[in-house]
Design a protein around this motif. Structure first.
Motif, PDB file in Angstrom:
ATOM      1  N   LEU A 100      49.954 -12.071  48.276  1.00 38.64           N
ATOM      2  CA  LEU A 100      49.623 -10.690  47.946  1.00 38.64           C
ATOM      3  C   LEU A 100      48.210 -10.612  47.420  1.00 38.64           C
ATOM      4  O   LEU A 100      47.792 -11.438  46.617  1.00 38.64           O
ATOM      5  CB  LEU A 100      50.558 -10.143  46.865  1.00 38.64           C
ATOM      6  CG  LEU A 100      51.974  -9.765  47.267  1.00 38.64           C
ATOM      7  CD1 LEU A 100      52.686  -9.173  46.073  1.00 38.64           C
ATOM      8  CD2 LEU A 100      51.974  -8.786  48.420  1.00 38.64           C
ATOM      9  N   TYR A 101      47.502  -9.595  47.868  1.00 33.76           N
ATOM     10  CA  TYR A 101      46.172  -9.355  47.333  1.00 33.76           C
ATOM     11  C   TYR A 101      46.346  -8.485  46.098  1.00 33.76           C
ATOM     12  O   TYR A 101      46.519  -7.281  46.191  1.00 33.76           O
ATOM     13  CB  TYR A 101      45.297  -8.657  48.373  1.00 33.76           C
ATOM     14  CG  TYR A 101      43.861  -8.516  47.965  1.00 33.76           C
ATOM     15  CD1 TYR A 101      42.901  -9.426  48.394  1.00 33.76           C
ATOM     16  CD2 TYR A 101      43.457  -7.475  47.141  1.00 33.76           C
ATOM     17  CE1 TYR A 101      41.579  -9.295  48.018  1.00 33.76           C
ATOM     18  CE2 TYR A 101      42.135  -7.351  46.756  1.00 33.76           C
ATOM     19  CZ  TYR A 101      41.199  -8.258  47.197  1.00 33.76           C
ATOM     20  OH  TYR A 101      39.886  -8.138  46.824  1.00 33.76           O
ATOM     21  N   GLU A 118      35.659 -13.230  49.440  1.00 34.67           N
ATOM     22  CA  GLU A 118      34.869 -12.313  48.614  1.00 34.67           C
ATOM     23  C   GLU A 118      34.071 -13.062  47.547  1.00 34.67           C
ATOM     24  O   GLU A 118      32.901 -12.820  47.317  1.00 34.67           O
ATOM     25  CB  GLU A 118      35.877 -11.394  47.940  1.00 34.67           C
ATOM     26  CG  GLU A 118      35.430 -10.040  47.497  1.00 34.67           C
ATOM     27  CD  GLU A 118      36.655  -9.288  46.957  1.00 34.67           C
ATOM     28  OE1 GLU A 118      37.428  -8.767  47.779  1.00 34.67           O
ATOM     29  OE2 GLU A 118      36.854  -9.258  45.723  1.00 34.67           O
ATOM     30  N   ARG A 119      34.747 -14.010  46.874  1.00 35.44           N
ATOM     31  CA  ARG A 119      34.102 -14.731  45.765  1.00 35.44           C
ATOM     32  C   ARG A 119      33.376 -15.973  46.216  1.00 35.44           C
ATOM     33  O   ARG A 119      32.628 -16.563  45.463  1.00 35.44           O
ATOM     34  CB  ARG A 119      35.186 -15.176  44.763  1.00 35.44           C
ATOM     35  CG  ARG A 119      35.732 -14.034  43.978  1.00 35.44           C
ATOM     36  CD  ARG A 119      35.821 -14.382  42.502  1.00 35.44           C
ATOM     37  NE  ARG A 119      36.575 -13.345  41.829  1.00 35.44           N
ATOM     38  CZ  ARG A 119      37.752 -13.544  41.263  1.00 35.44           C
ATOM     39  NH1 ARG A 119      38.283 -14.749  41.233  1.00 35.44           N
ATOM     40  NH2 ARG A 119      38.382 -12.559  40.690  1.00 35.44           N
ATOM     41  N   VAL A 165      45.788 -22.785  40.911  1.00 29.54           N
ATOM     42  CA  VAL A 165      46.355 -21.488  41.280  1.00 29.54           C
ATOM     43  C   VAL A 165      45.473 -20.900  42.381  1.00 29.54           C
ATOM     44  O   VAL A 165      44.268 -20.738  42.186  1.00 29.54           O
ATOM     45  CB  VAL A 165      46.412 -20.527  40.067  1.00 29.54           C
ATOM     46  CG1 VAL A 165      46.724 -19.099  40.519  1.00 29.54           C
ATOM     47  CG2 VAL A 165      47.476 -21.001  39.074  1.00 29.54           C
ATOM     48  N   PRO A 166      46.051 -20.642  43.557  1.00 32.34           N
ATOM     49  CA  PRO A 166      45.219 -20.173  44.671  1.00 32.34           C
ATOM     50  C   PRO A 166      44.829 -18.708  44.556  1.00 32.34           C
ATOM     51  O   PRO A 166      45.524 -17.920  43.918  1.00 32.34           O
ATOM     52  CB  PRO A 166      46.112 -20.387  45.904  1.00 32.34           C
ATOM     53  CG  PRO A 166      47.503 -20.443  45.393  1.00 32.34           C
ATOM     54  CD  PRO A 166      47.465 -20.816  43.937  1.00 32.34           C
ATOM     55  N   LEU A 167      43.715 -18.357  45.163  1.00 31.33           N
ATOM     56  CA  LEU A 167      43.339 -16.956  45.342  1.00 31.33           C
ATOM     57  C   LEU A 167      43.881 -16.529  46.699  1.00 31.33           C
ATOM     58  O   LEU A 167      44.091 -17.362  47.572  1.00 31.33           O
ATOM     59  CB  LEU A 167      41.810 -16.810  45.380  1.00 31.33           C
ATOM     60  CG  LEU A 167      41.012 -17.081  44.108  1.00 31.33           C
ATOM     61  CD1 LEU A 167      39.519 -16.975  44.410  1.00 31.33           C
ATOM     62  CD2 LEU A 167      41.393 -16.099  43.015  1.00 31.33           C
ATOM     63  N   GLU A 203      55.298  -7.114  37.437  1.00 29.85           N
ATOM     64  CA  GLU A 203      55.589  -6.515  38.744  1.00 29.85           C
ATOM     65  C   GLU A 203      54.514  -6.874  39.758  1.00 29.85           C
ATOM     66  O   GLU A 203      54.795  -7.151  40.915  1.00 29.85           O
ATOM     67  CB  GLU A 203      55.655  -4.994  38.612  1.00 29.85           C
ATOM     68  CG  GLU A 203      57.056  -4.464  38.468  1.00 29.85           C
ATOM     69  CD  GLU A 203      57.056  -2.979  38.138  1.00 29.85           C
ATOM     70  OE1 GLU A 203      56.241  -2.245  38.728  1.00 29.85           O
ATOM     71  OE2 GLU A 203      57.861  -2.586  37.280  1.00 29.85           O
ATOM     72  N   ASN A 204      53.284  -6.860  39.283  1.00 31.61           N
ATOM     73  CA  ASN A 204      52.137  -7.173  40.123  1.00 31.61           C
ATOM     74  C   ASN A 204      52.231  -8.598  40.676  1.00 31.61           C
ATOM     75  O   ASN A 204      51.851  -8.872  41.806  1.00 31.61           O
ATOM     76  CB  ASN A 204      50.867  -7.033  39.273  1.00 31.61           C
ATOM     77  CG  ASN A 204      49.676  -6.570  40.089  1.00 31.61           C
ATOM     78  OD1 ASN A 204      49.840  -6.114  41.204  1.00 31.61           O
ATOM     79  ND2 ASN A 204      48.493  -6.684  39.525  1.00 31.61           N
ATOM     80  N   MET A 205      52.732  -9.514  39.831  1.00 29.34           N
ATOM     81  CA  MET A 205      52.710 -10.925  40.200  1.00 29.34           C
ATOM     82  C   MET A 205      53.973 -11.407  40.897  1.00 29.34           C
ATOM     83  O   MET A 205      53.916 -12.365  41.654  1.00 29.34           O
ATOM     84  CB  MET A 205      52.491 -11.790  38.950  1.00 29.34           C
ATOM     85  CG  MET A 205      51.120 -11.685  38.327  1.00 29.34           C
ATOM     86  SD  MET A 205      49.757 -11.582  39.505  1.00 29.34           S
ATOM     87  CE  MET A 205      49.915 -13.161  40.326  1.00 29.34           C
ATOM     88  N   ALA A 206      55.110 -10.773  40.615  1.00 27.27           N
ATOM     89  CA  ALA A 206      56.363 -11.246  41.215  1.00 27.27           C
ATOM     90  C   ALA A 206      56.217 -11.177  42.727  1.00 27.27           C
ATOM     91  O   ALA A 206      55.859 -10.155  43.279  1.00 27.27           O
ATOM     92  CB  ALA A 206      57.524 -10.388  40.733  1.00 27.27           C
ATOM     93  N   GLY A 207      56.425 -12.282  43.389  1.00 25.39           N
ATOM     94  CA  GLY A 207      56.289 -12.305  44.841  1.00 25.39           C
ATOM     95  C   GLY A 207      54.858 -12.450  45.325  1.00 25.39           C
ATOM     96  O   GLY A 207      54.592 -12.332  46.516  1.00 25.39           O
ATOM     97  N   ALA A 208      53.928 -12.712  44.409  1.00 20.26           N
ATOM     98  CA  ALA A 208      52.528 -12.876  44.814  1.00 20.26           C
ATOM     99  C   ALA A 208      52.269 -14.244  45.449  1.00 20.26           C
ATOM    100  O   ALA A 208      51.281 -14.425  46.144  1.00 20.26           O
ATOM    101  CB  ALA A 208      51.607 -12.673  43.624  1.00 20.26           C
ATOM    102  N   PHE A 209      53.185 -15.203  45.178  1.00 24.34           N
ATOM    103  CA  PHE A 209      53.002 -16.560  45.713  1.00 24.34           C
ATOM    104  C   PHE A 209      54.179 -16.948  46.603  1.00 24.34           C
ATOM    105  O   PHE A 209      55.286 -16.450  46.426  1.00 24.34           O
ATOM    106  CB  PHE A 209      52.891 -17.570  44.569  1.00 24.34           C
ATOM    107  CG  PHE A 209      51.712 -17.332  43.678  1.00 24.34           C
ATOM    108  CD1 PHE A 209      50.468 -17.860  43.974  1.00 24.34           C
ATOM    109  CD2 PHE A 209      51.843 -16.551  42.535  1.00 24.34           C
ATOM    110  CE1 PHE A 209      49.372 -17.624  43.155  1.00 24.34           C
ATOM    111  CE2 PHE A 209      50.752 -16.308  41.707  1.00 24.34           C
ATOM    112  CZ  PHE A 209      49.510 -16.848  42.021  1.00 24.34           C
ATOM    113  N   ARG A 210      53.915 -17.862  47.524  1.00 24.88           N
ATOM    114  CA  ARG A 210      54.999 -18.429  48.327  1.00 24.88           C
ATOM    115  C   ARG A 210      54.662 -19.892  48.619  1.00 24.88           C
ATOM    116  O   ARG A 210      53.486 -20.295  48.510  1.00 24.88           O
ATOM    117  CB  ARG A 210      55.170 -17.643  49.621  1.00 24.88           C
ATOM    118  CG  ARG A 210      53.992 -17.781  50.564  1.00 24.88           C
ATOM    119  CD  ARG A 210      54.210 -17.003  51.845  1.00 24.88           C
ATOM    120  NE  ARG A 210      52.979 -17.007  52.634  1.00 24.88           N
ATOM    121  CZ  ARG A 210      52.579 -16.008  53.401  1.00 24.88           C
ATOM    122  NH1 ARG A 210      53.301 -14.911  53.497  1.00 24.88           N
ATOM    123  NH2 ARG A 210      51.465 -16.081  54.095  1.00 24.88           N
TER     124      ARG A 210
END
Ligand SMILES: [Zn+2]
Length: 231
Positions: free
Chosen positions: A159-160, A129-130, A120-122, A174-181
């Motif tokens: 998405l950050y 940052e990390r 799972v990518p950051l 809600e936070n995660m939906a659309g966070a990946f592509r």
């Protein structure tokens, strides 16, 4: 020879209990590993992971196959080890957990059906940052055991998202939906998606969806731990 001398002068100690490590032990001693209380047998952790996802999402979001090593609590020695891995720069710990997770998948014997492991990518800013992605370290440990390639270019985090800790289910979703592509490359057909901890499944479900858009036919989940209480 030189290694032996260094060990004599600077004996390596367990990062958790500070006892000197025995030969063959790395970073965490066997005694502390036992205290993590692994799920019994090869399938119990996967069943728990699947039922956690089932509790929060539609049946189609539940991975066809899943593996996990430990039930996760927000305190105790496992929490301490995971925290060191994620924030303390203890990069090799991810590999170490990854090897154990790889062994667990291998016990089931069907790992040969996967084409690749996908961590799972950051988001790239968080990665800077990390300085590293713990999921990549876990994937790399697994790859050695399972003799599978690690694919990192078929999935992107666009998405950050801030920390998920303390968020309720609706907010997480809600936070995660659309966070990946989908990434620059097409996804391999059969993928083993890897992350450190699964709490509600929101992150991995969203990542798996993007992987399927990128061409994956099957996405199985593997995590070091599954959170015991609902987040
Ligand atoms: Zn120890």
């Amino acid at each position: 020879m030189l290694d032996g001398l260094a060990h004599l002068l600077f004996p390596a100690v367990c990062i958790l209990c500070r006892k000197p490590l025995d030969k063959g032990e790395e970073h965490i001693c066997a005694g502390c590993f036992d205290e993590f209380n692994p799920f019994p047998g090869a399938i119990a952790g996967g069943v728990m992971l699947q039922s956690t996802v089932r509790g929060h999402f539609d049946e189609q979001a539940v991975p066809s196959a899943a593996w996990s090593l430990y039930p996760y609590q927000s305190s105790g020695s496992l929490h301490e080890a995971m925290h060191s891995m994620k924030y303390g720069g203890l990069f090799p710990l991810g590999e170490l957990f990854g090897k154990r997770l790889g062994e667990l998948v291998r016990q089931n014997g069907d790992h040969a059906t996967f084409d690749a492991i996908v961590p799972v990518p950051l988001h790239r800013l968080k990665r800077i940052e990390r300085s590293y992605n713990q999921s990549e370290a876990i994937a790399s440990g697994m790859a050695g055991v399972l003799r599978l390639p690690v694919a990192t270019e078929c999935l992107e985090r666009c998405l950050y998202t801030g920390t998920q800790t303390g968020l309720g289910m609706e907010a997480r979703r809600e936070n995660m939906a659309g966070a990946f592509r989908p990434g620059r490359k097409r996804s391999p057909a059969r993928v083993l998606l890897v992350d450190d901890v699964l709490t509600t499944g929101a992150t991995m479900v969203a990542a798996a969806k993007a992987l399927k858009t990128a061409g994956a036919v099957e996405v199985a989940f593997a995590t070091i731990a599954v959170t015991e209480k609902e987040g």
